[in-house]
Design a protein around this motif. Structure first.
Motif, PDB file in Angstrom:
ATOM      1  N   GLY A  88      10.190 -57.828  -9.569  1.00  0.00           N
ATOM      2  CA  GLY A  88      10.419 -56.424  -9.879  1.00  0.00           C
ATOM      3  C   GLY A  88       9.239 -55.510  -9.616  1.00  0.00           C
ATOM      4  O   GLY A  88       9.346 -54.293  -9.808  1.00  0.00           O
ATOM      5  N   SER A  91      17.612 -53.321 -12.072  1.00  0.00           N
ATOM      6  CA  SER A  91      17.005 -52.018 -12.299  1.00  0.00           C
ATOM      7  C   SER A  91      16.937 -51.236 -10.994  1.00  0.00           C
ATOM      8  O   SER A  91      16.837 -51.816  -9.903  1.00  0.00           O
ATOM      9  CB  SER A  91      15.594 -52.167 -12.885  1.00  0.00           C
ATOM     10  OG  SER A  91      14.712 -52.735 -11.934  1.00  0.00           O
ATOM     11  N   ARG A  92      17.009 -49.907 -11.087  1.00  0.00           N
ATOM     12  CA  ARG A  92      16.935 -49.036  -9.919  1.00  0.00           C
ATOM     13  C   ARG A  92      15.556 -48.380  -9.876  1.00  0.00           C
ATOM     14  O   ARG A  92      15.056 -47.937 -10.910  1.00  0.00           O
ATOM     15  CB  ARG A  92      18.003 -47.949  -9.971  1.00  0.00           C
ATOM     16  CG  ARG A  92      19.337 -48.326  -9.345  1.00  0.00           C
ATOM     17  CD  ARG A  92      19.998 -49.500  -9.982  1.00  0.00           C
ATOM     18  NE  ARG A  92      21.329 -49.742  -9.405  1.00  0.00           N
ATOM     19  CZ  ARG A  92      22.058 -50.819  -9.654  1.00  0.00           C
ATOM     20  NH1 ARG A  92      21.610 -51.768 -10.464  1.00  0.00           N
ATOM     21  NH2 ARG A  92      23.251 -50.969  -9.087  1.00  0.00           N
ATOM     22  N   GLN A  93      14.962 -48.329  -8.675  1.00  0.00           N
ATOM     23  CA  GLN A  93      13.650 -47.722  -8.509  1.00  0.00           C
ATOM     24  C   GLN A  93      13.725 -46.657  -7.417  1.00  0.00           C
ATOM     25  O   GLN A  93      14.400 -46.842  -6.404  1.00  0.00           O
ATOM     26  CB  GLN A  93      12.601 -48.778  -8.160  1.00  0.00           C
ATOM     27  CG  GLN A  93      12.454 -49.839  -9.247  1.00  0.00           C
ATOM     28  CD  GLN A  93      11.273 -50.746  -9.020  1.00  0.00           C
ATOM     29  OE1 GLN A  93      10.349 -50.419  -8.278  1.00  0.00           O
ATOM     30  NE2 GLN A  93      11.286 -51.903  -9.671  1.00  0.00           N
ATOM     31  N   ARG A 136      11.765 -45.520 -12.545  1.00  0.00           N
ATOM     32  CA  ARG A 136      12.551 -46.739 -12.742  1.00  0.00           C
ATOM     33  C   ARG A 136      13.631 -46.491 -13.775  1.00  0.00           C
ATOM     34  O   ARG A 136      13.376 -45.893 -14.821  1.00  0.00           O
ATOM     35  CB  ARG A 136      11.658 -47.887 -13.206  1.00  0.00           C
ATOM     36  CG  ARG A 136      12.409 -49.197 -13.476  1.00  0.00           C
ATOM     37  CD  ARG A 136      11.482 -50.250 -14.054  1.00  0.00           C
ATOM     38  NE  ARG A 136      12.172 -51.502 -14.322  1.00  0.00           N
ATOM     39  CZ  ARG A 136      12.854 -51.771 -15.435  1.00  0.00           C
ATOM     40  NH1 ARG A 136      12.921 -50.846 -16.406  1.00  0.00           N
ATOM     41  NH2 ARG A 136      13.458 -52.928 -15.599  1.00  0.00           N
ATOM     42  N   ALA A 137      14.857 -46.955 -13.459  1.00  0.00           N
ATOM     43  CA  ALA A 137      15.965 -46.895 -14.400  1.00  0.00           C
ATOM     44  C   ALA A 137      16.422 -48.318 -14.684  1.00  0.00           C
ATOM     45  O   ALA A 137      16.653 -49.096 -13.749  1.00  0.00           O
ATOM     46  CB  ALA A 137      17.128 -46.084 -13.828  1.00  0.00           C
ATOM     47  N   PRO A 138      16.550 -48.716 -15.953  1.00  0.00           N
ATOM     48  CA  PRO A 138      16.967 -50.088 -16.258  1.00  0.00           C
ATOM     49  C   PRO A 138      18.393 -50.350 -15.787  1.00  0.00           C
ATOM     50  O   PRO A 138      19.182 -49.421 -15.568  1.00  0.00           O
ATOM     51  CB  PRO A 138      16.848 -50.162 -17.780  1.00  0.00           C
ATOM     52  CG  PRO A 138      16.943 -48.743 -18.250  1.00  0.00           C
ATOM     53  CD  PRO A 138      16.323 -47.918 -17.167  1.00  0.00           C
ATOM     54  N   ALA A 139      18.740 -51.621 -15.620  1.00  0.00           N
ATOM     55  CA  ALA A 139      20.099 -52.002 -15.240  1.00  0.00           C
ATOM     56  C   ALA A 139      21.087 -51.461 -16.281  1.00  0.00           C
ATOM     57  O   ALA A 139      20.736 -51.262 -17.436  1.00  0.00           O
ATOM     58  CB  ALA A 139      20.186 -53.523 -15.136  1.00  0.00           C
ATOM     59  N   THR A 178      14.180 -42.310 -18.767  1.00  0.00           N
ATOM     60  CA  THR A 178      13.596 -42.749 -17.500  1.00  0.00           C
ATOM     61  C   THR A 178      12.615 -41.748 -16.893  1.00  0.00           C
ATOM     62  O   THR A 178      11.807 -42.119 -16.043  1.00  0.00           O
ATOM     63  CB  THR A 178      14.708 -42.997 -16.470  1.00  0.00           C
ATOM     64  OG1 THR A 178      15.387 -41.752 -16.212  1.00  0.00           O
ATOM     65  CG2 THR A 178      15.709 -44.021 -16.989  1.00  0.00           C
TER      66      THR A 178
END
Length: 444
Positions: free
Chosen positions: A47, A333-335, A348-351, A429
């Motif tokens: 990650g 997670s999205r970055q 960063r956004a968590p799953a 976020t």
């Protein structure tokens, strides 16, 4: 067709307004670099985000440390300063290393930075030009590069470059005899499909998926063809179970749109959004496509908005600033990598996905009043920015979001040369979701 603006400054208002914004936005952006205009984002197996960027002819890569800072390393000096970064990948075997693909904006050279080694991949002869290239990792996590050369006659030659045990590249000829002919240098993107490398090629008005057959030759399957418009710029591809997905920018006489196509038994193409394609990420059950669009306040003064679309029409997001990178990390997670006010910022956004936030805003009235709604929010603050040509954008006001998600702002003015952008910084976020008039986001 690409334009780039240098929107470098923010004018903040009163001290009281600054205090309100700090309270409303506990999560803040992390500044990756303030020395470059754009970058590329990749995520390692654990990650960890990595960002490649250039400063003049110098190529850098920076990674986020466990302490939350960013540590930059100079990879080397490029053959020229007019460069675009074509790809970044993180290999894990036998140990972690970074591969960065860079190419000349005029198609005169293509290089790969692999760790501290810079390798020349292609330099076409005079009169020929390279198209937008692509980078991935093969089944053994070694770099694989796809590119095409176009000669002055219009004949093209598609190539795949791989690496064995050593450091010397091996070039494979995918197409021969100048097929297909193209008005522009074709784009190319390698992609791993069930452990084997494919190459998606775009040219003039079509896209082909090239795969190696059992005899060692290459066979092509058309993914897309059109009598109108031309694929241009970067190409991206990912493989989800049984389906290869590809995306690129399609240039029509009056607009630029991002297309998404599939290799399923019934091939379908979707127009995701207007704008420039940035990247395609492999979601859990659908691809997620990143792009950016802009509004020209003057001929030489664009203002940007980032766009993310999940699947062929599942969900859309608009972001503040130009979106330069988007990745889905292991675990979901999205970055994001956004270029805002002259800096590269990481979020960063968590799953399992980006927050479900979408902003709408009506036209500003003659009395200078504006109102809108933040779908997915019931509290917080909306920042209203005044965007004018040849001037730094100005934070005009911060207005609260009511429990039903609505907001209202006064004193905005109604000049025809001015746009008002609404920005909602999601508190968990810190991602700046936005609404910029003139940026349509939708799927057809």
């Amino acid at each position: 067709m690409l334009v780039h603006g240098n929107l470098r400054y923010v004018k903040l208002g009163l001290i009281g307004l600054l205090t309100a914004l700090a309270i409303a936005s506990p999560a803040q952006a992390e500044v990756v670099s303030s020395q470059t205009d754009s970058g590329l984002l990749a995520v390692a197996a654990d990650g960890t985000p990595y960002v490649a960027y250039t400063v003049g002819r110098n190529l850098f890569v920076t990674l986020r440390t466990d302490q939350g800072g960013w540590r930059a390393t100079r990879l080397g000096r490029l053959p020229g300063a007019k460069v675009t970064l074509a790809g970044i990948r993180i290999g894990e075997h036998p140990e972690r290393y970074v591969s960065v693909l860079a190419e000349d904006l005029q198609g005169r050279w293509l290089i790969l930075a692999r760790g501290s080694r810079i390798t020349s991949i292609a330099r076409p002869v005079t009169g020929s030009s390279l198209g937008p290239a692509g980078l991935t990792l093969d089944a053994r996590e070694r770099p694989a590069i796809a590119y095409a050369v176009r000669r002055a006659s219009g004949k093209t030659f598609l190539r795949l470059v791989t690496f064995g045990q050593g450091v010397r590249p091996r070039t494979h000829a995918i197409t021969e005899k100048g097929f297909p002919g193209s008005r522009l240098p074709p784009g190319a993107a390698p992609v791993l499909v069930n452990g084997r490398l494919h190459v998606v090629e775009t040219y003039t008005s079509a896209a082909i998926d090239w795969a190696q057959n059992n005899s060692g030759g290459w066979q092509g399957q058309y993914l897309f063809a059109s009598r109108d418009g031309t694929p241009q710029g970067r190409v991206g591809a990912v493989f989800l179970p049984s389906t290869l997905w590809a995306a690129w920018t399609q240039v029509y006489p009056d607009e630029l749109v991002v297309l998404l196509t599939s290799s399923a038994e019934t091939q379908t193409t979707w127009t995701l959004t207007r704008g420039i394609f940035v990247s395609i990420a492999q979601g859990e059950d659908a691809p997620e496509v990143a792009a950016y669009d802009w509004v020209n306040l003057a001929e030489d003064w664009p203002v940007y908005a980032g766009i993310v679309v999940r699947g062929p029409g599942d969900a859309t997001w608009q972001l503040d600033g130009r979106l330069d990178g988007y990745a889905i990390a292991p675990g979901g997670s999205r970055q994001l990598l956004l270029s805002r006010e002259g800096t590269l910022e990481w979020f960063r956004a968590p799953a399992p996905s980006l927050p479900s936030v979408q902003i709408t805003m009506g036209a500003v009235s003659e009395a200078g009043q504006g109102s809108g709604k933040v779908v997915g929010a019931s509290s917080g603050t909306v920042e209203i920015y005044r965007e004018r040509p040849h001037a730094p954008r100005e934070l005009v006001t911060a207005t609260p979001v009511t429990p039903d998600g609505s907001f209202q702002a006064d004193g905005l003015g109604s000049s025809p040369e001015t746009l008002y952008r609404a920005v909602y910084v999601e508190p968990v976020t810190g991602i700046p979701f936005a609404f910029l008039p003139g940026i349509p986001v939708g799927v057809s």
